[in-house]
Design an enzyme around this catalytic site. Structure first.
Site, mmCIF file in Angstrom:
data_model
loop_
_atom_site.group_PDB
_atom_site.id
_atom_site.type_symbol
_atom_site.label_atom_id
_atom_site.label_comp_id
_atom_site.label_asym_id
_atom_site.label_seq_id
_atom_site.Cartn_x
_atom_site.Cartn_y
_atom_site.Cartn_z
ATOM 1 N N GLU A 241 0.833 -1.210 0.000
ATOM 2 C CA GLU A 241 0.000 0.000 0.000
ATOM 3 C C GLU A 241 0.866 1.258 0.000
ATOM 4 O O GLU A 241 0.878 2.054 0.936
ATOM 5 C CB GLU A 241 -0.975 -0.019 1.174
ATOM 6 C CG GLU A 241 -2.015 -1.106 1.052
ATOM 7 C CD GLU A 241 -3.144 -1.012 2.074
ATOM 8 O OE1 GLU A 241 -4.270 -1.430 1.750
ATOM 9 O OE2 GLU A 241 -2.895 -0.487 3.189
ATOM 10 N N GLU B 66 -6.101 -6.822 -1.834
ATOM 11 C CA GLU B 66 -6.778 -6.933 -0.546
ATOM 12 C C GLU B 66 -8.254 -6.594 -0.743
ATOM 13 O O GLU B 66 -8.571 -5.553 -1.324
ATOM 14 C CB GLU B 66 -6.193 -5.973 0.496
ATOM 15 C CG GLU B 66 -4.738 -6.219 0.847
ATOM 16 C CD GLU B 66 -4.250 -5.274 1.938
ATOM 17 O OE1 GLU B 66 -5.088 -4.719 2.690
ATOM 18 O OE2 GLU B 66 -3.023 -5.076 2.035
#
Length: 373
Positions: A147, A249
């Protein structure tokens, strides 16, 4: 571009060993089984495993949330490979969680210069990959960073310093290519419904950085907008950059029932849901077992509706509430500088109920076939 030749049905199972060591058990229709075998029986073909550089305090206290060091990476990878599952290695380049809100420098790298960090990333990445190869568990895909929306290795690689961001990420990619040029490499951002953010990030990176193969996205419906915004963003970046996409995710809840009795913590020690009641109210499907199924049906049809989309990883489907497995210990909070408490905030988004029983959404995943709808 290294092409992924199958549709990925994946799961991040990074807390698995810690869960089992604290008493977690998993069941499919009343029969106890190994989590990985159960997922394989429901059509999963990949697992995602995070790696933290050194998730322990100076006195050896573990940071929790899986305490995902190299030893656990190897142990989980061996079990996955023996079960017939492929492995996505997710390198955080931090001693604990790395995400848009924190990208804490590994303790051993504090004080290094920009150029020294470039070298450290390269050497660390190559060392990990060589170790995995020696242990017979070379990864099948590699995510360089986790991320990376706001960069990595703060403060030197913090957005908007795209020169350093690109240099650090490129060093990791170079190590991956040195190890094996045929393994797909992913760059992963969060907030999968935010197209302007993706365009800004990748426009800046691609002017500076090493080439890669896959754009990974996180999508949590209580944080990241509607599924239409996710679909629009994926289609735009696939066309704009010619890259494969994987939803690295994703999850949604199956209940809003409390699980305090399972954690065995005092109220002051509990984290509470990531999906607060206010956030849950914004989700297109209710946080029930049926709602989780409907969400996954819609998500699978949307996310797979492209030749460049290569699948998804459900995030921590086995992180059920057992005493001692929270998102952070006190030692971890001291490292990141965050406030506690450190209990489990994810149990109501697993694919197993609080007692470890397989939920109906697993059947939705099992029965989905790309291109069938």
């Amino acid at each position: 571009m290294i092409t992924i030749d199958e549709y990925i049905k994946g799961a991040d199972i990074s807390t698995l060993i810690e869960e089992e060591e604290h008493g977690a058990r998993y069941y499919d229709h009343g029969t106890e089984g190994d989590l990985l075998s159960i997922l394989k029986d429901y059509g999963f073909n990949y697992v995602r495993i995070r790696l933290w550089n050194d998730p322990y305090s100076e006195d050896g206290t573990p940071y929790g949330a899986g305490t995902n060091d190299l030893d656990k990476l190897i142990r989980i990878s061996k079990r996955a490979k023996m079960t017939g599952l492929k492995v996505l290695l997710c390198l955080h380049y931090s001693d604990f969680w790395a995400d848009p809100g924190k990208q804490t420098m590994p303790k051993a790298w504090v004080g290094k210069s920009d150029s020294e960090l470039v070298h450290a990333v390269y050497e660390f990445t190559l060392s990990v990959l060589n170790t995995m190869q020696r242990e017979g568990v070379s990864p099948d895909m590699i995510a360089v960073g986790n991320e990376l929306t706001n960069g990595l290795l703060w403060p030197l690689g913090k957005k908007p310093d795209f020169d350093n961001i690109a240099a650090f990420v490129s060093s990791g990619i170079s190590a991956c290519r040195e190890f094996n040029r045929n393994i797909p490499v992913m760059i992963h951002l969060d907030n999968g419904g935010n197209n302007p953010m993706y365009v800004e990030w990748f426009d800046n990176y691609l002017r500076r950085g090493e080439d890669f193969d896959v754009i990974g996205l996180s999508y949590y419906p209580f944080w990241h907008g509607t599924m239409k915004s996710l679909e629009d963003n994926m289609r735009d970046i696939e066309k704009r950059y010619g890259k494969q996409t994987v939803v690295a995710e994703v999850s949604t809840g199956f209940t809003m029932d409390d699980y305090a009795s399972y954690e065995g913590l005092e109220p002051s020690q509990r984290k509470g849901y990531a999906t607060s009641a206010e956030l849950a109210a914004k989700v297109e499907y209710p946080l029930t077992k049926e709602g989780q199924c409907e969400f996954m049906r819609k998500f699978l049809n949307i996310s797979s509706d492209s030749s460049l989309n290569k699948g998804f990883f459900y995030w921590e489907p086995g992180w059920i509430p057992v005493p001692g497995v929270g998102w952070a210990t006190d030692a971890a909070l001291a490292y990141t500088g965050e406030k506690g408490p450190g209990g489990n905030e994810w149990a109501n988004q697993a694919l197993f109920d609080y007692d470890g029983n397989a939920l109906p959404a697993l059947e939705v995943i099992r029965d989905f076939r790309k291109g069938a709808c």
